[in-house]
Motif scaffolding. Structure first.
Motif, PDB file in Angstrom:
ATOM      1  N   SER A 237      -7.706  17.893   7.006  1.00  0.00           N
ATOM      2  CA  SER A 237      -6.757  18.555   6.164  1.00  0.00           C
ATOM      3  C   SER A 237      -6.673  17.595   4.937  1.00  0.00           C
ATOM      4  N   ASN A 238      -6.910  16.509   5.003  1.00  0.00           N
ATOM      5  CA  ASN A 238      -6.553  15.511   3.774  1.00  0.00           C
ATOM      6  C   ASN A 238      -7.798  14.375   3.732  1.00  0.00           C
ATOM      7  N   ALA A 239      -8.869  14.779   2.786  1.00  0.00           N
ATOM      8  CA  ALA A 239      -9.992  13.717   2.926  1.00  0.00           C
ATOM      9  C   ALA A 239      -9.660  12.180   2.273  1.00  0.00           C
ATOM     10  N   ASP A 240      -8.299  12.214   1.390  1.00  0.00           N
ATOM     11  CA  ASP A 240      -7.929  11.283   0.844  1.00  0.00           C
ATOM     12  C   ASP A 240      -7.474   9.885   1.564  1.00  0.00           C
ATOM     13  N   ILE A 241      -7.353  10.268   2.911  1.00  0.00           N
ATOM     14  CA  ILE A 241      -7.019   9.368   4.211  1.00  0.00           C
ATOM     15  C   ILE A 241      -7.957   8.362   4.401  1.00  0.00           C
ATOM     16  N   TYR A 242      -9.004   8.705   4.981  1.00  0.00           N
ATOM     17  CA  TYR A 242      -9.982   7.854   5.547  1.00  0.00           C
ATOM     18  C   TYR A 242     -11.079   7.281   4.741  1.00  0.00           C
TER      19      TYR A 242
ATOM     20  N   ILE B 146       1.717   9.126   2.499  1.00  0.00           N
ATOM     21  CA  ILE B 146       0.975  10.626   2.820  1.00  0.00           C
ATOM     22  C   ILE B 146       1.618  11.347   3.755  1.00  0.00           C
ATOM     23  N   SER B 147       2.014  10.669   4.895  1.00  0.00           N
ATOM     24  CA  SER B 147       2.255  11.229   5.868  1.00  0.00           C
ATOM     25  C   SER B 147       3.023  10.238   6.804  1.00  0.00           C
TER      26      SER B 147
ATOM     27  N   PRO C 100       0.924  -1.282   0.065  1.00  0.00           N
ATOM     28  CA  PRO C 100      -0.190   0.122  -0.093  1.00  0.00           C
ATOM     29  C   PRO C 100       0.723   1.251  -0.157  1.00  0.00           C
ATOM     30  N   PRO C 101       0.525   2.087  -1.029  1.00  0.00           N
ATOM     31  CA  PRO C 101       1.350   3.479  -0.875  1.00  0.00           C
ATOM     32  C   PRO C 101       1.002   4.456  -0.223  1.00  0.00           C
TER      33      PRO C 101
ATOM     34  N   LEU D  36     -10.694 -11.697  -7.852  1.00  0.00           N
ATOM     35  CA  LEU D  36     -10.677 -11.719  -6.367  1.00  0.00           C
ATOM     36  C   LEU D  36     -10.706 -10.158  -5.869  1.00  0.00           C
ATOM     37  N   LEU D  37     -11.765  -9.721  -5.330  1.00  0.00           N
ATOM     38  CA  LEU D  37     -11.729  -8.206  -4.885  1.00  0.00           C
ATOM     39  C   LEU D  37     -10.988  -8.171  -3.517  1.00  0.00           C
ATOM     40  N   ILE D  38     -10.156  -7.352  -3.203  1.00  0.00           N
ATOM     41  CA  ILE D  38      -9.632  -7.327  -1.854  1.00  0.00           C
ATOM     42  C   ILE D  38      -9.568  -5.842  -1.320  1.00  0.00           C
ATOM     43  N   SER D  39     -10.196  -5.630  -0.119  1.00  0.00           N
ATOM     44  CA  SER D  39      -9.833  -4.240   0.374  1.00  0.00           C
ATOM     45  C   SER D  39      -8.940  -4.247   1.575  1.00  0.00           C
ATOM     46  N   TYR D  40      -8.732  -3.027   1.641  1.00  0.00           N
ATOM     47  CA  TYR D  40      -7.858  -2.535   3.126  1.00  0.00           C
ATOM     48  C   TYR D  40      -8.271  -1.164   3.383  1.00  0.00           C
ATOM     49  N   GLU D  41      -7.829  -0.907   4.703  1.00  0.00           N
ATOM     50  CA  GLU D  41      -8.321   0.208   5.286  1.00  0.00           C
ATOM     51  C   GLU D  41      -6.933   1.195   5.473  1.00  0.00           C
ATOM     52  N   VAL D  42      -7.300   2.586   5.535  1.00  0.00           N
ATOM     53  CA  VAL D  42      -6.280   3.485   5.618  1.00  0.00           C
ATOM     54  C   VAL D  42      -6.656   4.466   6.934  1.00  0.00           C
ATOM     55  N   ASN D  43      -5.793   4.701   7.678  1.00  0.00           N
ATOM     56  CA  ASN D  43      -6.086   5.565   8.895  1.00  0.00           C
ATOM     57  C   ASN D  43      -5.121   6.595   9.227  1.00  0.00           C
ATOM     58  N   THR D  44      -5.095   7.561  10.295  1.00  0.00           N
ATOM     59  CA  THR D  44      -4.084   8.114  10.693  1.00  0.00           C
ATOM     60  C   THR D  44      -3.959   8.366  12.177  1.00  0.00           C
ATOM     61  N   PHE D  45      -2.724   8.378  12.814  1.00  0.00           N
ATOM     62  CA  PHE D  45      -2.708   8.628  14.221  1.00  0.00           C
ATOM     63  C   PHE D  45      -2.886  10.211  14.842  1.00  0.00           C
ATOM     64  N   ASP D  46      -2.932  10.877  13.822  1.00  0.00           N
ATOM     65  CA  ASP D  46      -3.217  12.394  13.772  1.00  0.00           C
ATOM     66  C   ASP D  46      -4.631  12.638  13.541  1.00  0.00           C
ATOM     67  N   PHE D  47      -5.482  12.738  14.479  1.00  0.00           N
ATOM     68  CA  PHE D  47      -7.050  12.698  14.240  1.00  0.00           C
ATOM     69  C   PHE D  47      -7.356  14.018  13.042  1.00  0.00           C
ATOM     70  N   TRP D  48      -6.438  15.245  13.322  1.00  0.00           N
ATOM     71  CA  TRP D  48      -6.692  16.461  12.764  1.00  0.00           C
ATOM     72  C   TRP D  48      -6.466  16.125  11.161  1.00  0.00           C
ATOM     73  N   GLU D  49      -5.558  15.123  10.894  1.00  0.00           N
ATOM     74  CA  GLU D  49      -5.270  15.087   9.314  1.00  0.00           C
ATOM     75  C   GLU D  49      -6.375  14.573   8.700  1.00  0.00           C
ATOM     76  N   HIS D  50      -7.458  13.996   9.257  1.00  0.00           N
ATOM     77  CA  HIS D  50      -8.744  13.809   8.498  1.00  0.00           C
ATOM     78  C   HIS D  50      -9.527  14.769   7.946  1.00  0.00           C
TER      79      HIS D  50
END
Length: 350
Positions: free
Chosen positions: A227-232, A190-191, A185-186, A211-225
């Motif tokens: 400033s960057n809507a691509d994360i969550y 992001i940070s 995962p790239p 086969l369709l595969i998913s994974y999730e993305v998050n950040t330890f810095d709540f406020w990054e959500h």
């Protein structure tokens, strides 16, 4: 995870709590069941606490079933039905997570006394007898039948921010090959706060031949959500059929192709410790893992442990500090930033 049976739907839910030191902890597992009406709505939902969570009093490790469900029934349309629904979950311990398995006949999903737990040899009535099947899995994962006599586990290797990986087995309870890396995962670029987790497959949403595969993305810095809507939000990748179904050569190599790394071990064979020398063209690898021939991850080092080092000494012990048995082990190193990797076999003689 959940399953649809005739006109009903059953979903496993984790009952959560906040421990004294904060964060999250699993307090139990609930089976929520309801009926699907003519309009596709779920009605009459009832929740039942199930005794399919177990915390070992001696080491604090915890089993929680329900993270993955795989029906092997005639109604499910699988190629080799045996009449059981297989339910999987992680056993969480200080060194990571291992896969454990249970099964129950189709019409007894909600009856705890009908469940049986895989102890590595036979099906036991006791959850505490569960055997570790493969190590290094993520909290969420999936087990899928890809063809006659072939099963895939899909997971994020190492639990968090590792590669999306699969391992193969000829039965629903292994033994599994050591993991094959599908995708690095790239999003962690992001940070430094961003992490990825919980890879799993969705066969019921997959088109023919993939086969369709998913994974999730998050950040330890709540406020990054903010400033960057691509994360969550989740990401999706597709594994095409020519990789979905294995062949003999892929089983032998488990999908690893040595590239820019060199990996040597001495002495080899060894009887107390082995030095693993890492030859790299540029940066240090971001991860090194050791697997046994059943595909179980028994030891690993992350990027911080490998940074600036050209060799690692392994003392023949697993995550828990226990001596592993005489046998052949696979060492796998890789670098997520440029998809380079290498593999070596080492032999331990006690």
């Amino acid at each position: 995870d959940g399953i649809s049976l005739v006109d009903s739907i059953h979903i496993f839910e984790l009952r959560m709590k906040t421990p004294p030191n904060g964060g999250f902890a699993i307090a139990g597992v609930v089976l929520a069941s309801g009926v699907v009406d003519a309009d596709g709505r779920i009605t009459g939902i009832q929740q039942k606490d199930m005794p399919i969570e177990y915390t070992n009093p001696s080491d604090g490790s915890q089993i929680a079933f329900g993270q993955a469900v795989m029906p092997q029934t005639i109604r499910s349309g699988c190629p080799e039905p045996d009449g059981y629904i297989y339910i999987y979950g992680p056993r969480t311990f200080s060194g990571g997570k291992a896969l454990v398995a249970a099964r129950v006949v189709e019409d007894s999903l909600s009856y705890a006394q009908a469940w049986r737990f895989w102890d590595g040899v036979v099906w036991s009535t006791e959850i505490e007898d569960c055997a570790d099947i493969i190590y290094g899995i993520s909290q969420e994962h999936s087990v899928t039948q890809s063809g006659p006599g072939e099963y895939l586990i899909t997971f994020m290797q190492g639990g968090v921010s590792g590669p999306v990986s699969i391992a193969r087995a000829e039965t629903p309870v292994g033994p599994f090959t050591f993991p094959e890396v599908l995708w690095n995962p790239p999003e962690t670029d992001i940070s430094s706060n961003v992490f990825t987790y919980n890879a799993k497959a969705h066969p019921h949403l997959s088109a023919p031949g993939e086969l369709l595969i998913s994974y999730e993305v998050n950040t330890f810095d709540f406020w990054e959500h903010f400033s960057n809507a691509d994360i969550y939000h989740p990401r999706f990748i597709r594994m095409v059929e020519d990789y979905y179904l294995s062949n003999d050569s892929r089983h032998e190599s488990a999908g690893f192709t040595p590239t820019d790394f060199t990996l040597t071990a001495y002495p080899n064979p060894f009887n107390s410790q082995v030095t693993l020398r890492l030859g790299v063209n540029n940066n240090s690898p971001t991860r090194m893992d050791i697997y046994d021939l059943r595909g179980r991850q028994i030891q690993s080092w992350d990027a911080a442990s490998l940074s600036g080092r050209d060799e690692i000494v392994w003392n023949g012990q697993d995550f828990l500090g226990d001596d592993v048995a005489t046998g052949i082990y696979i060492v796998h190193i890789y670098d997520n930033s440029n998809d380079t990797q290498s593999v070596a076999k080492i032999t331990l003689l006690r």
